[in-house]
Design an enzyme around this catalytic site. Structure first.
Site, mmCIF file in Angstrom:
data_model
loop_
_atom_site.group_PDB
_atom_site.id
_atom_site.type_symbol
_atom_site.label_atom_id
_atom_site.label_comp_id
_atom_site.label_asym_id
_atom_site.label_seq_id
_atom_site.Cartn_x
_atom_site.Cartn_y
_atom_site.Cartn_z
ATOM 1 N N ARG A 44 -0.284 12.646 10.107
ATOM 2 C CA ARG A 44 0.896 13.135 10.596
ATOM 3 C C ARG A 44 1.222 14.523 9.830
ATOM 4 O O ARG A 44 0.949 14.146 8.448
ATOM 5 C CB ARG A 44 1.914 12.045 10.594
ATOM 6 C CG ARG A 44 1.910 11.182 11.361
ATOM 7 C CD ARG A 44 3.254 10.183 11.348
ATOM 8 N NE ARG A 44 2.924 9.283 12.526
ATOM 9 C CZ ARG A 44 3.413 7.945 12.414
ATOM 10 N NH1 ARG A 44 3.705 7.298 11.567
ATOM 11 N NH2 ARG A 44 3.022 7.120 13.594
ATOM 12 N N ASP A 96 3.656 -1.457 11.287
ATOM 13 C CA ASP A 96 3.362 -0.106 11.047
ATOM 14 C C ASP A 96 2.568 0.475 12.318
ATOM 15 O O ASP A 96 1.940 -0.136 13.120
ATOM 16 C CB ASP A 96 2.252 -0.090 9.984
ATOM 17 C CG ASP A 96 1.999 1.310 9.322
ATOM 18 O OD1 ASP A 96 2.600 1.504 8.213
ATOM 19 O OD2 ASP A 96 1.315 2.045 10.144
ATOM 20 N N ASP A 102 0.742 -1.096 -0.154
ATOM 21 C CA ASP A 102 -0.065 -0.119 0.126
ATOM 22 C C ASP A 102 0.955 1.466 -0.152
ATOM 23 O O ASP A 102 0.396 2.300 -0.319
ATOM 24 C CB ASP A 102 -0.817 0.058 1.285
ATOM 25 C CG ASP A 102 -0.203 -0.219 2.400
ATOM 26 O OD1 ASP A 102 1.156 -0.316 2.471
ATOM 27 O OD2 ASP A 102 -0.897 -0.076 3.744
ATOM 28 N N HIS A 103 2.153 1.246 0.371
ATOM 29 C CA HIS A 103 3.202 2.354 0.720
ATOM 30 C C HIS A 103 3.815 2.672 -0.773
ATOM 31 O O HIS A 103 3.483 3.608 -1.201
ATOM 32 C CB HIS A 103 4.044 2.302 1.653
ATOM 33 C CG HIS A 103 3.515 2.218 2.944
ATOM 34 N ND1 HIS A 103 2.461 1.434 3.539
ATOM 35 C CD2 HIS A 103 3.915 3.371 4.057
ATOM 36 C CE1 HIS A 103 2.101 1.755 4.860
ATOM 37 N NE2 HIS A 103 2.981 2.852 4.935
ATOM 38 N N ARG A 148 9.115 2.344 11.321
ATOM 39 C CA ARG A 148 10.074 1.962 10.414
ATOM 40 C C ARG A 148 11.468 1.546 11.016
ATOM 41 O O ARG A 148 12.227 2.384 11.667
ATOM 42 C CB ARG A 148 10.410 2.966 9.358
ATOM 43 C CG ARG A 148 10.943 4.161 9.873
ATOM 44 C CD ARG A 148 10.930 5.363 8.624
ATOM 45 N NE ARG A 148 9.685 5.623 8.535
ATOM 46 C CZ ARG A 148 9.064 6.775 8.146
ATOM 47 N NH1 ARG A 148 9.941 7.794 7.722
ATOM 48 N NH2 ARG A 148 7.778 7.202 7.557
ATOM 49 N N SER A 154 6.601 6.807 13.180
ATOM 50 C CA SER A 154 6.561 5.664 12.284
ATOM 51 C C SER A 154 7.581 4.366 13.061
ATOM 52 O O SER A 154 8.231 4.785 13.690
ATOM 53 C CB SER A 154 7.432 5.865 10.962
ATOM 54 O OG SER A 154 7.774 4.808 10.245
HETATM 55 C C1 MIC Z 1 3.887 6.189 8.138
HETATM 56 O O1 MIC Z 1 2.752 6.501 8.370
HETATM 57 O O2 MIC Z 1 4.774 6.840 8.784
HETATM 58 C C2 MIC Z 1 4.298 4.801 7.914
HETATM 59 C C3 MIC Z 1 4.936 5.059 6.657
HETATM 60 O O3 MIC Z 1 2.950 4.192 7.723
HETATM 61 C C4 MIC Z 1 5.254 4.161 8.764
HETATM 62 C C5 MIC Z 1 5.612 2.886 8.362
HETATM 63 C C6 MIC Z 1 6.880 3.023 7.498
HETATM 64 O O4 MIC Z 1 7.661 3.869 7.625
HETATM 65 O O5 MIC Z 1 6.953 2.161 6.449
HETATM 66 C C7 MIC Z 1 4.456 3.732 10.473
HETATM 67 O O6 MIC Z 1 3.317 4.490 10.695
HETATM 68 O O7 MIC Z 1 5.069 2.881 11.044
HETATM 69 FE FE1 SF4 Z 2 -0.136 4.847 5.032
HETATM 70 FE FE2 SF4 Z 2 1.351 5.477 7.412
HETATM 71 FE FE3 SF4 Z 2 -0.193 7.297 5.918
HETATM 72 FE FE4 SF4 Z 2 -1.516 5.309 7.388
HETATM 73 S S1 SF4 Z 2 -0.231 7.048 8.323
HETATM 74 S S2 SF4 Z 2 -2.023 6.090 5.246
HETATM 75 S S3 SF4 Z 2 -0.178 3.720 7.033
HETATM 76 S S4 SF4 Z 2 1.716 6.182 5.381
#
Ligand code: MIC
Ligand code: SF4
Length: 647
Positions: free
Chosen positions: A380, A119, A64-65, A540, A538
């Site tokens: 965010r 995630d 999805d990313h 990550r 995140s």
């Molecule tokens: C995000 O919203 O920051 C992400 C991208 O979904 C991350 C995961 C990632 O960095 O792949 C998260 O929230 O954990």
């Molecule tokens: Fe995707 Fe993270 Fe954004 Fe949710 S917050 S839509 S999981 S990038």
């Protein structure tokens, strides 16, 4: 003694430990899911463990990313994930099927269960009355390999809801923004937020999921709602009524603290740049011009969000000055709004339709122009996350967002002059599993396919005797994992290539960082110093693996965010906290620090002396590591630790 919901679910899943706040507990996990940006590492690590098929009842690999296919890298990762799911016994959710959290809610989330996801917004499932926790990829891989999930037992906070929302203009998004306003991005650290009270029944399931989703921004381990008639109503509508169980807190259940929110008093709220807790009323910003509006993300992309937005857009025209981007959360939502003609209303108004994915939320396209104001229904708004460093990103409800898109400026939606009917939940949701590939019984003939950008997982050497290294960077409070390891369409394709992605570590703060770290590596490596809530945001683990690759030995801060601290441990970087937070002021970037005989000091207790060789003084730090974490650090990380245990 009466039990709260957390105690009930944890109690039914306890593998070891005591359910006492601050104690280590091991939990048996029912479901694990990954997404592509973190999943490539998780599955590579699972493979490196050599354990065969997944040992949890349900595993799902979502894509999805990393959806922009501007070269071979992202599609190669998708194919790797698809073949790894087929090889190791997981469901595969194809690109286009939707955002992991929304799809998981529709297809698999069930009350009373425990799920882990790679995630940070995995707590979305808490809206279903389950414990759903965000973890790093290696933690997920170990649990898929059959280990219990290790966690320090959080405190349980009750959020008592009373009253009813002022519908249709006030939404669940405004409730969680109000909670963030009160508690801040540090307010939930080491806590689980348990919702209760008479106001719960005013919220339907997807509204509850919006609240638990964005509860991640509080730093909370997770958030959870009771499972009641409305949970059953949703499960019935998605054809899974048989998975319903009732779940609520007993009378006399204990909590570490109690917070009351009167839903009737909540008004349209908005988070200002550059933090999700910088919240004020929409009213107070009325008249602020808007250049871009983005509606979607795992927080607000349900059928309900899309339907309310479509009703506002119907027959109207998006303001000339605004670019409106829409992402439905899943293929099912997309198909349903299409069949009902709602997407036609969106298109007719001038909205740009994007696919069912994370999209602009993670900087995968949709970046605002220089200095532009972008209002998003996302979770965010960290500086630069949109892809444009000087953009001003605000967070608001999908209803407020749609109103701003039509008006070209911020307006209290209650005073917009527009009309909107309250949402009624459908008796039946459209269900279509055509993009969800189930696991196969016999996986013997399956080959896992890895493109040229997919590199071996990096592993650290066991902990040496003494750390003697230079402070490469000194940072303030609330440093995010986006600061440590930026995302966006240029960097994300390297998520399965650690040497390449490590060039971007801290690049938004100090473009010379990775070169300096590599230069310091042969001289003992580097140390990072930070303030409170270091590593928020995140999940990550690249924010730990890439620094490890660059030779970072230790991070010394005032306090850590949970997931990032675990990720540091998993990759052998020692997480230290100042014993006296004032010592933070005495260290400067460039200082050379020595911490002697760490392994022995770990056996002796939890106090470590840090000698500042540049300035000629000593200070004390502690690690807060439990016994298992200590062993992991000594072995050089969770992967070598797990291998040693297995063999
Ligand atoms: C995000 O919203 O920051 C992400 C991208 O979904 C991350 C995961 C990632 O960095 O792949 C998260 O929230 O954990
Ligand atoms: Fe995707 Fe993270 Fe954004 Fe949710 S917050 S839509 S999981 S990038």
């Amino acid at each position: 003694m009466g039990k709260n919901i957390v105690e009930k679910i944890f109690g039914a899943h306890a593998a070891y430990g005591e359910l006492k706040a601050g104690s280590p507990v091991g939990l048996t996990v029912d479901q694990v899911y990954t997404q592509d940006a973190t999943g490539t590492m998780a599955w590579l690590q699972f493979e490196a463990m050599g354990l065969g098929r997944v040992k949890v009842p349900l595993a799902v690999s979502y894509v999805d990313h990393n959806m922009v296919q501007s070269d071979y890298m992202n599609p190669d990762d998708h194919l790797f994930l698809q073949t790894a799911a087929a090889r190791y016994g997981a469901y595969f959710s194809r690109p286009g099927n939707g955002i992991c959290h929304q799809v998981h809610l529709e297809q698999f989330a069930a009350p009373g269960k425990i799920a882990l996801g790679t995630d940070s917004h995995t707590p979305t499932g808490g809206g279903m009355g389950m414990i759903s926790i965000g973890v790093g990829g290696l933690d997920a891989a170990t649990v898929m390999g059959g280990a219990p999930f290790d966690l320090t037992m959080p405190k349980v906070v009750k959020i008592h809801l009373k009253g009813r929302l002022q519908r249709p203009w006030v939404t669940a998004m405004d409730v969680i923004l109000e909670v963030l306003r009160r508690l801040t991005v540090k307010g939930g650290v080491a806590k689980i937020m348990e919702y209760g009270g008479p106001g719960v029944k005013d919220l339907n399931l997807t509204e509850r999921a919006t609240i638990t989703n964005m509860g991640a921004e509080l730093g909370a381990t997770t958030s959870v709602f009771p499972s009641d008639k409305r949970t059953l109503q949703y499960l019935t509508a998605v054809g899974r009524a048989d998975q319903w169980v009732e779940l609520s807190a007993d009378k006399g259940a204990k909590y570490s603290e109690k917070i009351t929110i009167d839903l009737g008093a909540v008004e349209p709220m908005i988070a200002q740049p550059h933090s999700p807790d910088n919240v004020v009323t929409v009213r107070s910003l009325a008249g602020t011009k808007v250049d871009q509006v983005c509606i979607g993300s795992c927080t607000n992309s349900s059928y309900q969000s899309m339907k309310l937005v479509a009703s506002l857009l119907k027959g109207n025209r998006v303001s000339e000055r605004v670019n409106l981007l829409l992402n439905p959360g899943s293929k099912q939502v997309y198909e349903m709004i299409s069949r009902e003609g709602l997407s036609a209303d969106m298109i007719a108004s001038g909205a740009r339709m994007l696919e069912a994915s994370c999209g602009p939320c993670i900087g995968m396209g949709g970046a605002p122009g220089s200095g532009q104001v972008s209002v998003r229904s996302y979770n965010r708004n960290f500086k630069g996350r949109s892809g444009t460093k000087d953009a001003l990103v605000y967070l608001a409800s999908p209803v407020s967002c749609a109103v701003f898109a039509l008006k070209g400026e911020m307006v209290d939606p209650r005073e917009s002059g527009l009309t909107l009917k309250a949402f009624k939940e459908p008796k039946q949701y459209l269900v279509n599993r055509s993009s969800l590939i189930p696991p196969k019984e016999d996986t013997s003939g399956v080959t896992v396919i890895k493109g040229p950008n997919i590199k071996e997982v990096s592993v650290k050497a066991p902990l040496g005797g003494t750390i003697e290294a230079e402070v490469l960077l000194k940072l303030g409070d609330n440093i995010t994992t986006d600061d440590i390891m930026p995302a966006g369409s240029k960097v994300l394709p390297f998520r399965s290539n650690i040497p390449a992605i490590s060039e971007f570590v801290f690049s938004g703060i100090d473009a010379t960082f990775s070169a300096r770290a590599l230069a310091a590596k042969p001289q003992g490596g580097g140390i990072i110093v930070g303030g409170e809530n270091y590593g928020q945001g995140s999940s990550r683990e690249h924010a730990a693996i890439a620094p490890m690759f660059l030779g970072i030995q230790a991070v010394i801060v005032k306090s850590f965010a949970r997931i990032h601290r675990s990720n540091l441990i998993n990759f052998g970087i020692v997480p230290f906290q100042f014993q006296d937070p004032k010592d933070y002021d005495r260290i400067e970037a460039g200082d050379r620090l020595a911490i002697d005989d760490i392994a022995a000091a770990m056996q002796a207790g939890d106090s470590f002396v840090v000698r500042n060789l540049t300035k000629g003084y000593s200070l004390n730090v502690r690690s807060g590591l439990n016994e298992r974490e200590r062993e992991i650090i000594i072995k050089g990380g969770l992967l070598p630790y797990t291998r040693a245990k297995a063999g």
